[in-house]
Design an enzyme around this catalytic site. Sequence first.
Site, PDB file in Angstrom:
ATOM      1  N   THR A 138     -16.149   4.532 -14.245  1.00 47.36           N
ATOM      2  CA  THR A 138     -15.566   5.862 -14.379  1.00 47.36           C
ATOM      3  C   THR A 138     -15.728   6.326 -15.815  1.00 47.36           C
ATOM      4  OG1 THR A 138     -13.579   7.195 -14.010  1.00 47.36           O
ATOM      5  CG2 THR A 138     -13.231   4.961 -14.808  1.00 47.36           C
ATOM      6  N   CYS A 139     -15.655   7.634 -16.015  1.00 39.88           N
ATOM      7  CA  CYS A 139     -15.740   8.209 -17.359  1.00 39.88           C
ATOM      8  C   CYS A 139     -14.922   9.502 -17.352  1.00 39.88           C
ATOM      9  CB  CYS A 139     -17.188   8.438 -17.769  1.00 39.88           C
ATOM     10  SG  CYS A 139     -18.092   9.580 -16.707  1.00 39.88           S
ATOM     11  N   LEU A 140     -15.332  10.486 -18.123  1.00 42.25           N
ATOM     12  CA  LEU A 140     -14.578  11.738 -18.159  1.00 42.25           C
ATOM     13  C   LEU A 140     -14.889  12.620 -16.959  1.00 42.25           C
ATOM     14  CD1 LEU A 140     -12.586  13.468 -19.821  1.00 42.25           C
ATOM     15  CD2 LEU A 140     -14.587  14.520 -20.896  1.00 42.25           C
TER      16      LEU A 140
END
Length: 180
Positions: A138-140
């Site tokens: 996951t990231c932004l």
Amino acid sequence: MALNVSSRLTRSIFRVLASRSFITVSRRMVTTSCGTHLRCLQHMRVIRYDGTSLRSFSSSSQPSIDVSYEQLKKLLLSESSVVIDVREPWELREYGNIPGSMNVPLGQVNTALQLEPDEFKEKYGGDMPSQSQNIVFTCLAGVRSKTALETAASLGYTKVQHYPGGWQEWAERQLIKTKQ
């Protein structure tokens, strides 16, 4: 030049598909009286389709690489997956993080997944995932997590997924949930 690039891309696609047993590829020498295309045709690969390969490729037994918000919540509750946030540490401090995830910045994913398990635990504060364990990146907003997924897959990790909504969707959903 465009023909050369196209030829290399086609060969790469065939190599990937053949290495994953989706299709059978054989090299067949092709001769022609046209000297202009002789070099290209001599290296032509012929695909044999056996009927079962593509059916197994599209089988629903393979998990999707995209994970929804609800699926991620279930995976976190069951602790059946390792969730790795690939944002930079300052982003986690500034915006927050998904509870239960560990932080491995995108620039370190390649080396981190090749560390010894005790080195990984010391550096990132969690158990190193095995190559057969489910990993969700996951990231932004889902861009960097997709890159991390591709990196892990290239290192031999077989059950890699990503959460395309990223922290933005997670925070939005959690905020809505707390307001109700």
